[in-house]
Scaffold this motif. Structure first.
Motif, PDB file in Angstrom:
ATOM      1  N   LYS A   1       0.860  -1.185   0.000  1.00  0.00           N
ATOM      2  CA  LYS A   1       0.000   0.000   0.000  1.00  0.00           C
ATOM      3  C   LYS A   1       0.893   1.230   0.000  1.00  0.00           C
ATOM      4  O   LYS A   1       1.615   1.490   0.961  1.00  0.00           O
ATOM      5  CB  LYS A   1      -0.923   0.001   1.220  1.00  0.00           C
ATOM      6  N   ALA A   2       0.866   1.947  -1.101  1.00  0.00           N
ATOM      7  CA  ALA A   2       1.739   3.106  -1.243  1.00  0.00           C
ATOM      8  C   ALA A   2       1.295   4.234  -0.322  1.00  0.00           C
ATOM      9  O   ALA A   2       0.105   4.487  -0.142  1.00  0.00           O
ATOM     10  CB  ALA A   2       1.731   3.581  -2.690  1.00  0.00           C
ATOM     11  N   CYS A   3       2.293   4.874   0.268  1.00  0.00           N
ATOM     12  CA  CYS A   3       2.034   6.066   1.076  1.00  0.00           C
ATOM     13  C   CYS A   3       3.271   6.952   1.003  1.00  0.00           C
ATOM     14  O   CYS A   3       4.359   6.507   0.633  1.00  0.00           O
ATOM     15  CB  CYS A   3       1.703   5.707   2.517  1.00  0.00           C
ATOM     16  N   ALA A   4       3.101   8.203   1.369  1.00  0.00           N
ATOM     17  CA  ALA A   4       4.195   9.162   1.257  1.00  0.00           C
ATOM     18  C   ALA A   4       5.372   8.785   2.139  1.00  0.00           C
ATOM     19  O   ALA A   4       6.532   8.984   1.775  1.00  0.00           O
ATOM     20  CB  ALA A   4       3.698  10.558   1.600  1.00  0.00           C
ATOM     21  N   ALA A   5       5.106   8.214   3.308  1.00  0.00           N
ATOM     22  CA  ALA A   5       6.182   7.903   4.249  1.00  0.00           C
ATOM     23  C   ALA A   5       7.118   6.825   3.721  1.00  0.00           C
ATOM     24  O   ALA A   5       8.312   6.829   4.013  1.00  0.00           O
ATOM     25  CB  ALA A   5       5.591   7.468   5.593  1.00  0.00           C
ATOM     26  N   THR A   6       6.588   5.880   2.913  1.00  0.00           N
ATOM     27  CA  THR A   6       7.417   4.775   2.423  1.00  0.00           C
ATOM     28  C   THR A   6       7.740   4.915   0.939  1.00  0.00           C
ATOM     29  O   THR A   6       8.165   3.945   0.303  1.00  0.00           O
ATOM     30  CB  THR A   6       6.704   3.434   2.658  1.00  0.00           C
ATOM     31  N   ALA A   7       7.533   6.091   0.366  1.00  0.00           N
ATOM     32  CA  ALA A   7       7.810   6.306  -1.054  1.00  0.00           C
ATOM     33  C   ALA A   7       9.312   6.175  -1.315  1.00  0.00           C
ATOM     34  O   ALA A   7      10.132   6.764  -0.609  1.00  0.00           O
ATOM     35  CB  ALA A   7       7.311   7.673  -1.487  1.00  0.00           C
ATOM     36  N   ASN A   8       9.652   5.401  -2.331  1.00  0.00           N
ATOM     37  CA  ASN A   8      11.052   5.195  -2.725  1.00  0.00           C
ATOM     38  C   ASN A   8      11.343   6.068  -3.938  1.00  0.00           C
ATOM     39  O   ASN A   8      10.653   5.965  -4.968  1.00  0.00           O
ATOM     40  CB  ASN A   8      11.292   3.717  -3.048  1.00  0.00           C
ATOM     41  N   LEU A   9      12.361   6.898  -3.849  1.00  0.00           N
ATOM     42  CA  LEU A   9      12.668   7.850  -4.929  1.00  0.00           C
ATOM     43  C   LEU A   9      13.713   7.306  -5.905  1.00  0.00           C
ATOM     44  O   LEU A   9      13.971   7.955  -6.921  1.00  0.00           O
ATOM     45  CB  LEU A   9      13.169   9.170  -4.329  1.00  0.00           C
ATOM     46  N   PHE A  10      14.298   6.157  -5.627  1.00  0.00           N
ATOM     47  CA  PHE A  10      15.383   5.641  -6.480  1.00  0.00           C
ATOM     48  C   PHE A  10      14.987   4.244  -6.955  1.00  0.00           C
ATOM     49  O   PHE A  10      15.399   3.239  -6.402  1.00  0.00           O
ATOM     50  CB  PHE A  10      16.692   5.599  -5.683  1.00  0.00           C
ATOM     51  N   THR A  11      14.153   4.190  -7.993  1.00  0.00           N
ATOM     52  CA  THR A  11      13.687   2.917  -8.542  1.00  0.00           C
ATOM     53  C   THR A  11      13.872   2.908 -10.051  1.00  0.00           C
ATOM     54  O   THR A  11      13.477   3.855 -10.730  1.00  0.00           O
ATOM     55  CB  THR A  11      12.202   2.686  -8.212  1.00  0.00           C
ATOM     56  N   PRO A  12      14.454   1.857 -10.618  1.00  0.00           N
ATOM     57  CA  PRO A  12      14.598   1.764 -12.076  1.00  0.00           C
ATOM     58  C   PRO A  12      13.320   1.284 -12.732  1.00  0.00           C
ATOM     59  O   PRO A  12      12.496   0.597 -12.125  1.00  0.00           O
ATOM     60  CB  PRO A  12      15.732   0.742 -12.250  1.00  0.00           C
ATOM     61  N   SER A  13      13.149   1.654 -13.976  1.00  0.00           N
ATOM     62  CA  SER A  13      11.995   1.198 -14.739  1.00  0.00           C
ATOM     63  C   SER A  13      12.083  -0.310 -14.977  1.00  0.00           C
ATOM     64  O   SER A  13      13.174  -0.901 -14.953  1.00  0.00           O
ATOM     65  CB  SER A  13      11.942   1.938 -16.076  1.00  0.00           C
ATOM     66  N   GLY A  14      10.944  -0.943 -15.218  1.00  0.00           N
ATOM     67  CA  GLY A  14      10.902  -2.396 -15.336  1.00  0.00           C
ATOM     68  C   GLY A  14      11.759  -2.967 -16.447  1.00  0.00           C
ATOM     69  O   GLY A  14      12.312  -4.061 -16.316  1.00  0.00           O
ATOM     70  N   TRP A  15      11.902  -2.236 -17.560  1.00  0.00           N
ATOM     71  CA  TRP A  15      12.674  -2.781 -18.679  1.00  0.00           C
ATOM     72  C   TRP A  15      14.146  -2.968 -18.326  1.00  0.00           C
ATOM     73  O   TRP A  15      14.844  -3.756 -18.963  1.00  0.00           O
ATOM     74  CB  TRP A  15      12.548  -1.889 -19.914  1.00  0.00           C
ATOM     75  N   ALA A  16      14.623  -2.280 -17.295  1.00  0.00           N
ATOM     76  CA  ALA A  16      16.041  -2.388 -16.940  1.00  0.00           C
ATOM     77  C   ALA A  16      16.399  -3.792 -16.481  1.00  0.00           C
ATOM     78  O   ALA A  16      17.543  -4.242 -16.648  1.00  0.00           O
ATOM     79  CB  ALA A  16      16.388  -1.389 -15.841  1.00  0.00           C
ATOM     80  N   PHE A  17      15.422  -4.517 -15.909  1.00  0.00           N
ATOM     81  CA  PHE A  17      15.717  -5.841 -15.367  1.00  0.00           C
ATOM     82  C   PHE A  17      15.890  -6.895 -16.442  1.00  0.00           C
ATOM     83  O   PHE A  17      16.242  -8.036 -16.137  1.00  0.00           O
ATOM     84  CB  PHE A  17      14.628  -6.246 -14.378  1.00  0.00           C
ATOM     85  N   ALA A  18      15.662  -6.525 -17.703  1.00  0.00           N
ATOM     86  CA  ALA A  18      15.956  -7.448 -18.801  1.00  0.00           C
ATOM     87  C   ALA A  18      17.439  -7.781 -18.876  1.00  0.00           C
ATOM     88  O   ALA A  18      17.819  -8.772 -19.502  1.00  0.00           O
ATOM     89  CB  ALA A  18      15.483  -6.847 -20.127  1.00  0.00           C
TER      90      ALA A  18
END
Length: 375
Positions: free
Chosen positions: A157-174
């Protein structure tokens, strides 16, 4: 040498035929709930969270099955068994020494010695360790229940307190595709081609240790083992994986490698080294987000992660003259800029997300310049 290259090509052709047969059997006889071997490539998100509102997972969770375990073990064992069996069948018989003459019996003439039988090319200890580490890593990534599983990400459940600002887009995991495929070929090459003995003995300690640390990360990066406050432990394990890969990479760059060794050993290790270094930074930011760190601290950590990634790329490029690491860092930072912390949109001010994206774009450009300096 040409003969060794031809030997490896024949071995690879045989292995590919067996793989195609096994995958065809699995596709026709396995139940729909059994995931293919390639499914695990997309499950290694390493702390990246889903976009807000992505809903339930579209596919069942990839699970470790007995069939898959047997399949992986067979890849590590059967080629070596075939190689040793072929060497045994074609082993020339020892030639016995002829009966000594009278002069030889009296000691006036030395008797010819019997020819010693050739030794079987049994695997060395480091080859056994390479195969075992490869098996352990492939099995570890298939055990469900990690934070980056589809089910766990869908339940967040997304909320401001646990928001992650450093996440790569899904295509990067290819990128896990060429990493897994490359290290599969590397394992076959190092454990079955005699000409690769010196290279294998040099890179085996670091690479085996790296895969053990990565398997430990798979065990630790799950809610049942490490709660949010302990997620620095998996981040440390990924950093350890990167440090061990750095040891293997440096040992390899200190040796003279031909095109075949570069393609089958250096490139997979460099790809893995670069990506796992970026993943350790993603894990660190994930820990800060899950312990509800203040937003200014999370923004500073995201920017510092970009600086750390570019600095690592500059150091590796300058000391090893290998552009692959910097290219992977550029790939990772491009993915961070493209994602733009989607899971935090609507929860964090757009100005904050824009600053993080801008820093990631600048870092990506700097990494690209490092690559261009060697190409």
């Amino acid at each position: 040498s040409t003969a060794e290259a031809q030997m490896f090509v024949r071995l690879l052709a045989l292995a590919s035929l067996g793989s195609a047969t096994a995958l065809t059997y699995r596709h026709e006889h396995a139940s729909p709930r059994l995931s293919s071997a390639g499914a695990r490539l997309w499950s290694l998100r390493g702390g990246a969270t889903r976009a807000a509102g992505s809903g339930k997972p579209k596919r069942d969770e990839a699970r470790l099955s007995l069939k898959f375990a047997a399949y992986v073990v067979a890849w590590a064992v059967v080629p070596t068994l075939l190689r040793v069996a072929y060497a045994y069948v074609t082993l020339p018989a020892a030639v016995p020494a002829p009966a000594p003459s009278l002069l030889q019996s009296l000691g006036y003439v030395s008797a010819p010695a019997a020819s010693a039988p050739e030794a079987l090319p049994l695997p060395q200890r480091w080859q056994v360790a390479v195969a075992a580490a490869w098996v352990a890593n492939n099995l570890a990534v298939m055990v469900p229940g990690r934070y980056d599983s589809r089910r766990a990400m869908a339940a967040e459940k997304a909320c401001a307190a646990t928001a992650n600002l450093f996440t790569p887009s899904g295509w990067a995991f290819a990128i896990w595709g060429p990493i897994f495929a490359g290290e599969w070929l590397m394992m076959l090459y190092l454990t079955n081609v005699p000409a690769a003995g010196a290279v294998g003995a040099a890179v085996a300690p670091g690479w085996v240790a790296a895969l053990c640390a990565q398997a430990a990360w798979c065990a630790a990066f799950r809610p049942s083992v490490c709660g949010p406050g302990l997620l620095w432990v998996p981040a440390g394990l990924l950093a350890t994986t990167g440090a061990c890969l750095a040891v293997a990479h440096r040992a390899l760059r200190a040796m003279a490698c031909g095109p075949l060794t570069n393609a089958l050993v250096r490139w997979p290790i460099a790809l893995h080294f670069g990506w796992i270094s970026a993943a350790s930074l993603v894990n660190l930011n994930n820990w800060l987000a899950r312990v509800r760190s203040p937003l200014p601290l999370k923004e500073a950590a995201a920017s510092a992660s970009v600086v750390a990634a570019v600095a690592a790329a500059a150091y590796v490029t300058a000391t090893t003259r290998d552009p692959v690491f910097a290219a992977v860092i550029a790939w990772a930072l491009a993915a961070v800029a493209a994602d733009g912390a989607k899971s935090a949109r609507g929860l964090v001010a757009e100005a904050t997300l824009d600053r993080v994206r801008s820093v990631a774009r600048v870092g990506c450009g700097a990494a690209v310049l490092l690559v261009c300096s060697l190409v």
